[in-house]
Design a protein around this motif. Sequence first.
Motif, mmCIF file in Angstrom:
data_model
loop_
_atom_site.group_PDB
_atom_site.id
_atom_site.type_symbol
_atom_site.label_atom_id
_atom_site.label_comp_id
_atom_site.label_asym_id
_atom_site.label_seq_id
_atom_site.Cartn_x
_atom_site.Cartn_y
_atom_site.Cartn_z
ATOM 1 N N GLN A 146 67.981 37.067 37.789
ATOM 2 C CA GLN A 146 67.083 37.138 38.941
ATOM 3 C C GLN A 146 65.792 37.868 38.599
ATOM 4 O O GLN A 146 64.702 37.472 39.015
ATOM 5 C CB GLN A 146 67.795 37.850 40.108
ATOM 6 N N PHE A 147 65.893 38.932 37.803
ATOM 7 C CA PHE A 147 64.694 39.675 37.395
ATOM 8 C C PHE A 147 63.790 38.807 36.528
ATOM 9 O O PHE A 147 62.564 38.863 36.639
ATOM 10 C CB PHE A 147 65.111 40.940 36.641
ATOM 11 N N TYR A 148 64.389 37.987 35.667
ATOM 12 C CA TYR A 148 63.600 37.084 34.828
ATOM 13 C C TYR A 148 62.881 36.032 35.676
ATOM 14 O O TYR A 148 61.711 35.712 35.432
ATOM 15 C CB TYR A 148 64.516 36.400 33.812
ATOM 16 N N LEU A 149 63.560 35.511 36.701
ATOM 17 C CA LEU A 149 62.945 34.503 37.555
ATOM 18 C C LEU A 149 61.823 35.086 38.405
ATOM 19 O O LEU A 149 60.910 34.358 38.827
ATOM 20 C CB LEU A 149 64.007 33.868 38.468
ATOM 21 N N MET A 150 61.834 36.383 38.652
ATOM 22 C CA MET A 150 60.825 37.026 39.485
ATOM 23 C C MET A 150 59.633 37.535 38.691
ATOM 24 O O MET A 150 58.719 38.123 39.265
ATOM 25 C CB MET A 150 61.459 38.184 40.264
ATOM 26 N N ARG A 151 59.626 37.325 37.379
ATOM 27 C CA ARG A 151 58.518 37.836 36.574
ATOM 28 C C ARG A 151 57.218 37.159 37.012
ATOM 29 O O ARG A 151 57.226 36.001 37.436
ATOM 30 C CB ARG A 151 58.789 37.576 35.093
ATOM 31 N N PRO A 152 56.093 37.873 36.926
ATOM 32 C CA PRO A 152 54.821 37.267 37.352
ATOM 33 C C PRO A 152 54.421 36.113 36.447
ATOM 34 O O PRO A 152 54.538 36.190 35.223
ATOM 35 C CB PRO A 152 53.826 38.436 37.244
ATOM 36 N N ILE A 153 53.972 35.030 37.058
ATOM 37 C CA ILE A 153 53.542 33.839 36.329
ATOM 38 C C ILE A 153 52.016 33.809 36.350
ATOM 39 O O ILE A 153 51.404 33.779 37.424
ATOM 40 C CB ILE A 153 54.123 32.564 36.959
ATOM 41 N N LYS A 154 51.411 33.814 35.170
ATOM 42 C CA LYS A 154 49.959 33.822 35.063
ATOM 43 C C LYS A 154 49.486 32.541 34.383
ATOM 44 O O LYS A 154 50.163 31.995 33.523
ATOM 45 C CB LYS A 154 49.488 35.045 34.272
ATOM 46 N N PHE A 155 48.289 32.104 34.784
ATOM 47 C CA PHE A 155 47.690 30.912 34.217
ATOM 48 C C PHE A 155 46.346 31.259 33.580
ATOM 49 O O PHE A 155 45.787 32.331 33.810
ATOM 50 C CB PHE A 155 47.486 29.835 35.304
ATOM 51 N N HIS A 156 45.843 30.323 32.791
ATOM 52 C CA HIS A 156 44.501 30.465 32.247
ATOM 53 C C HIS A 156 43.490 30.518 33.394
ATOM 54 O O HIS A 156 43.752 30.042 34.507
ATOM 55 C CB HIS A 156 44.199 29.296 31.316
ATOM 56 N N LYS A 157 42.340 31.103 33.132
ATOM 57 C CA LYS A 157 41.350 31.318 34.196
ATOM 58 C C LYS A 157 41.014 30.035 34.941
ATOM 59 O O LYS A 157 41.007 30.002 36.180
ATOM 60 C CB LYS A 157 40.081 31.920 33.584
ATOM 61 N N ASP A 158 40.725 28.955 34.212
ATOM 62 C CA ASP A 158 40.374 27.692 34.873
ATOM 63 C C ASP A 158 41.549 27.122 35.665
ATOM 64 O O ASP A 158 41.371 26.609 36.783
ATOM 65 C CB ASP A 158 39.921 26.661 33.828
ATOM 66 N N ILE A 159 42.750 27.228 35.102
ATOM 67 C CA ILE A 159 43.945 26.725 35.799
ATOM 68 C C ILE A 159 44.221 27.578 37.035
ATOM 69 O O ILE A 159 44.620 27.060 38.088
ATOM 70 C CB ILE A 159 45.159 26.724 34.848
ATOM 71 N N GLU A 160 43.997 28.877 36.922
ATOM 72 C CA GLU A 160 44.193 29.782 38.064
ATOM 73 C C GLU A 160 43.253 29.400 39.208
ATOM 74 O O GLU A 160 43.654 29.413 40.380
ATOM 75 C CB GLU A 160 43.946 31.224 37.623
ATOM 76 N N GLU A 161 42.009 29.055 38.888
ATOM 77 C CA GLU A 161 41.055 28.649 39.921
ATOM 78 C C GLU A 161 41.510 27.369 40.611
ATOM 79 O O GLU A 161 41.359 27.220 41.831
ATOM 80 C CB GLU A 161 39.672 28.467 39.298
ATOM 81 N N VAL A 162 42.067 26.440 39.842
ATOM 82 C CA VAL A 162 42.585 25.201 40.436
ATOM 83 C C VAL A 162 43.741 25.505 41.380
ATOM 84 O O VAL A 162 43.819 24.970 42.497
ATOM 85 C CB VAL A 162 43.028 24.220 39.331
ATOM 86 N N TYR A 163 44.647 26.386 40.936
ATOM 87 C CA TYR A 163 45.801 26.732 41.774
ATOM 88 C C TYR A 163 45.354 27.382 43.081
ATOM 89 O O TYR A 163 45.826 27.021 44.167
ATOM 90 C CB TYR A 163 46.733 27.658 40.997
#
Length: 356
Positions: A146-163
């Motif tokens: 459960q702790f592994y599934l809750m880890r923060p998911i980060k994207f590249h800057k451009d992908i983050e803007e799309v999200y």
Amino acid sequence: MLFISALAIGMITGLQNVTTELPSTDSDVASTTEDMGLLEPTKLSPPVGELVNVTIHARPSMWDVYLHHCPKWRPINHIFFQVANIFFLLSFLAPHTDTGLIWLRVTLILGCAFSGMWAWSVECYLDAVLWNSAFIVINFVYFAVQFYLMRPIKFHKDIEEVYVALFKPLRVSRRQFRRVLMCMRNVRHLKCHELYAHEKVTKVDSLSLVLSGKLVVSQNQRALHIVFPHHFLDSPEWFGVSTDEYFQVSIMAMEESRVLVWHRDKLKLSIMSDGFLQAVFDHILGRDVVHKLMQVSETMAVSNGHLANSYEEGEDKPMLVVKKAGDGPGITALLNRQLQGEHAPLLLAAPATRLC
């Protein structure tokens, strides 16, 4: 069910401890209940040859057995026992959320740990130690997953803007968006004047989203509209067009651009099992199609521009030739209106305009 079973076993055991013995010949008969202390011993000494009245005492009721089972309570258990049960109590109060699951597993681990310490150091029960050790291992495994599934998911800057711009407002989780990104083919870099798709030559086998830059869409060398960042290049082809068909338009970069390209069939298969994601993509792409249709409708109403017959990177020929129109705004004004977010329009009202 466990409580009811334990209650039934206790009833049977308690009733078995209550016995009544009938007198036998030439002997003293006593009817007692040694452990429970509910009946007084009765001693019968009948004369030989005489009839005697035998009194049989009634069995105690179930409630009498349990009410008098503990005439004196034992001292309170060790502090380890108390702390273990406090953590068990806290585990029952865990909320039904992802954080609550972490809370549940941690409190169960601590409760079983203190319970095992109590069984080891105070009561010396080996079986209790083994059971609690097994519980600790099981809960730790669930906690780690459960702790592994809750880890923060980060994207590249451009992908983050799309999200943030397209998917987050529709409540798509980062884990769901990462699943969508797993169907990504590549991020394609386009130079100025470079074709992304050629009319009736390039197959419709991808879904493409503009990350940066601008691209112009044309048909029969006539400009239709401009595609900006966070818009799709081939959203109309998403609906009802197979991968064996070809683009009916040409798409060319107006400046250096970056395009996120998905495997079209792989993406469709991936979201097919998730009705929510499928609805999200249909909504986003449908909105994009409507936006493009509105642009094309405006363009067709004042269609005065066309692309040059031949264009190669590095040539001095203009990419978009615009005819002057004295009786209407013309395609230049229309495309400049599409570029109204820029500090200066890329298309000027002149006999010929070079965009790059």
